[in-house]
Enzyme design. Structure first.
Site, short mmCIF file in Angstrom:
data_model
loop_
_atom_site.label_atom_id
_atom_site.label_comp_id
_atom_site.label_asym_id
_atom_site.label_seq_id
_atom_site.Cartn_x
_atom_site.Cartn_y
_atom_site.Cartn_z
N ASP A 141 -8.67 -6.73 -4.17
CA ASP A 141 -8.46 -5.46 -3.68
C ASP A 141 -8.84 -4.36 -4.65
O ASP A 141 -8.44 -4.03 -5.70
CB ASP A 141 -6.95 -5.21 -3.46
CG ASP A 141 -6.40 -3.92 -2.95
OD1 ASP A 141 -7.05 -3.03 -2.86
OD2 ASP A 141 -5.13 -3.99 -2.94
N HIS A 198 -7.99 -5.17 0.22
CA HIS A 198 -6.88 -4.42 0.10
C HIS A 198 -5.89 -5.13 1.30
O HIS A 198 -4.69 -5.17 1.53
CB HIS A 198 -6.80 -3.12 0.49
CG HIS A 198 -5.56 -2.36 0.40
ND1 HIS A 198 -4.86 -2.45 -0.73
CD2 HIS A 198 -5.15 -1.38 1.43
CE1 HIS A 198 -3.78 -1.54 -0.24
NE2 HIS A 198 -4.21 -0.74 1.01
N SER A 214 1.02 -1.27 -0.23
CA SER A 214 -0.10 -0.19 -0.06
C SER A 214 0.91 1.21 -0.18
O SER A 214 1.85 1.36 -0.72
CB SER A 214 -0.98 -0.19 1.33
OG SER A 214 -1.81 0.83 1.16
#
Lengths: 381, 204
Positions: free
Chosen positions: A321, A354, A156
């Site tokens: 995600d 995610h 991320s």
């Protein structure tokens, strides 16, 4: 006994690095002095070539693996990934985790005391960018005598830092592992962040960011921000599986109390987070996410942005995600292909959205382990 | 990889050496359906290519990484839209053509992304295959190791079929190797060759 950690790295402790050379931010702001807390695992080899930097995401910190002697339940946030015999094998690599500048886990941030005023920085803490973080991290590398990282990795926002490392300091990173990442946030993604920020900014306890002096915390705003964020980190399927339409009381109450299990879960997550995380740090982290866009300085041409890169890359995405979708990772891969960088890309089947990048799964860990074994051969311990 | 491994690989897969013979040192190569990355590894070792593989299977992604080759996990059947036109000197499709569903657009895509294409495939016109069919059975052999009910091969063809396809699709054939085992077959290749490798480009 530390039974739950017997297979992990075991007891670790945090260290503190102090930097007295002023750091100029992208915004032009200057921090005359700052501190970074960090942890290291494994042993740096004589050539100082087996170091891996782990960059954290929005709510992460320096405590990446292991636990503390006085708090054995406090296990690092990526402990399943990092340790002896784990994909990031601390028998082979010297692993560094740090708390980013602007954080709230010990590094200089909005809740730190500003030397000039003797009060917490609060709203006066500079807006920090991914490039600023990389700059500050490079100074930590200098201090540890590391000229080149065997790898810089993260998921991320952490992946964005790993990518930026290879652009800011092309010669200082051999491999980049960018997981569940994107070359910039989309409008929708920025929108989520802005709603989260607004929740904090409009909390009456926010006091323009200087709530520390008022002895209050904008808990309601931070809680809402986290609840919203949490929804976007999960997948529709994962939520349906875990909670469905289950009711806590087994029947409808015809009121606004917590009724559905998902409501209970989100409020619990929000409360837990708001109890320890700093609202100003949350604002800074989301801004860093929004601002990251290496193509911007190159006429929105990502290929040009990566022209300076010299590293090899492993790019990973997760099928469910939607906050950092596989398509976004493919944009990174394509830019690397166009620049003829060595790159491998895997799209991992996963149900956790995610959040998948923090969860152990067979294919994910096989890919990580295999790639890292290759790196370990390049840089023997 | 040691030279010894390269020799072993070439022995196990005669099309590898035939493909490598066409590829100059240092070329850029895209290998579609690259499997465990053996061919790319072989070309890296023997031709110092800058190569990328495209593969869909999870296990093969890990195998490619273990083999030290670049691999992009992607479904060939959904096209090569992620790849720029003329990005590679060579686009390879080794023993995969016959298993692709969208064969026609894929060959066109190969020639958009690469300057030249190289494909290898089992020759359905090989006499043993013909004999099997004549006897009333689908052929099963080293090149076609599947039973009719479990084969991934949906677009089998003969040398004649492939060459007709090329002339009808503005594809110019630049070279051909026809083999049975390790032996080149230059006489009656469509009858005596069990496997073919073609090099081609867009017709002018």
């Amino acid at each position: 006994m530390v039974a739950s950690n017997s297979i992990g790295i075991g007891i670790v402790s945090a260290q503190r690095a102090i930097f007295d050379t002023p750091l100029t931010f992208r915004s032009g702001a200057v921090l005359p002095r700052y501190e970074l807390v960090y942890e290291t695992y494994g042993t740096l080899n004589a050539a100082k070539s087996n170091a891996i930097l782990v960059c954290h995401a929005l709510s992460g910190h320096h405590h990446v693996a292991g636990c503390y002697a006085d708090d054995t339940k406090n296990i690092g946030w990526w402990d399943n990934m990092i340790g002896p015999g784990k994909p990031v094998d601390t028998d082979k690599f010297f692993v560094i985790g740090l708390n980013n500048l602007g954080g709230c886990h010990g590094s200089t941030g909005p809740s730190s005391i500003a030397p000039k005023t003797g009060k917490p920085y609060g709203a006066s803490f500079p807006v920090v960018t991914v490039e600023d973080w990389v700059e500050s991290q490079a100074r930590l590398a200098d201090m540890l005598g590391i000229k080149q990282f065997a790898a810089v990795m993260g998921g991320s926002l952490g992946g964005m830092q790993a990518l930026q490392w290879s652009l800011s300091f092309p010669e200082r990173v051999r491999h980049v592992l960018a997981i569940a990442c994107a070359p910039h946030l989309t409008a929708e993604n920025i929108a989520f962040n802005d709603v989260a920020r607004n929740a904090i900014l409009t909390d009456p306890d926010f006091h323009g960011g200087n709530y520390y002096q008022h002895g209050v915390v904008p808990t309601r705003g931070l809680r809402l921000a986290r609840m919203l964020g949490h929804i976007t980190y999960l997948s529709d399927d994962a939520m349906a599986d875990k909670f469905g339409r289950s009711l806590r009381a087994g029947k409808l109450g015809y009121n606004y109390d917590i009724e559905f299990e998902i409501e209970s879960y989100l409020r619990y997550q929000g409360d837990k987070f708001a109890a320890y995380f700093d609202a100003n740090t949350y604002l800074l982290m989301t801004k860093a996410l929004d601002y990251f866009d290496p193509a911007r300085a190159c006429g929105d041409n990502l290929d040009k942005a990566f022209a300076a890169a010299r590293a090899d890359y492993l790019v990973l995405s997760f099928t469910t995600d939607w906050r950092f979708s596989p398509e976004r990772s493919r944009e990174i891969v394509n830019a690397l292909l166009h620049n003829r960088r060595n790159v491998s890309y895997a799209e991992i089947a996963s149900t956790h959205g995610h959040d998948s990048f923090l969860m152990q799964s067979e294919q994910y860990y096989d890919v990580m382990r295999t790639y890292l074994e290759r790196i370990a051969k390049e840089f023997p311990a | 990889m040691s030279a010894h491994d390269s020799v072993e690989l070439a022995a196990a897969r005669p099309d590898f050496a035939a493909i490598a013979a066409w590829i100059p040192q240092g070329a850029s190569v895209l290998d579609l359906g690259c499997g465990d990355g053996s061919l790319l590894r072989y070309l890296k070792e023997t031709r110092n290519v800058r190569g990328y593989g495209v593969e869909i299977s999870d296990a093969n992604i890990v195998a490619c990484i273990r083999n030290g080759v670049n691999v992009i996990q992607s479904n060939l059947e959904s096209g090569l839209s992620g790849f720029e036109s003329n990005a590679f000197d060579y686009v390879l499709l080794s023993q995969t053509l016959q298993a692709t569903r969208h064969t026609e657009p894929l060959v066109q895509e190969m020639l958009r992304v690469g300057c030249e294409g190289i494909v290898s495939f089992p020759n359905f016109g090989y006499w043993r295959n013909r004999l099997n069919v004549l006897r009333g059975y689908m052929p099963v052999s080293d090149e076609l190791p599947y039973q009719w009910y479990d084969t991934p091969n949906v677009h089998l063809c003969t040398l004649h079929d492939f060459e007709t396809f090329c002339s009808g699709h503005r594809v110019e054939i630049l070279g051909r190797h026809v083999m049975t085992g390790k032996k080149e077959k230059n006489v009656l290749p469509n009858l005596l060759g069990s496997m073919a490798v073609y090099r081609f480009k867009r017709a002018a």
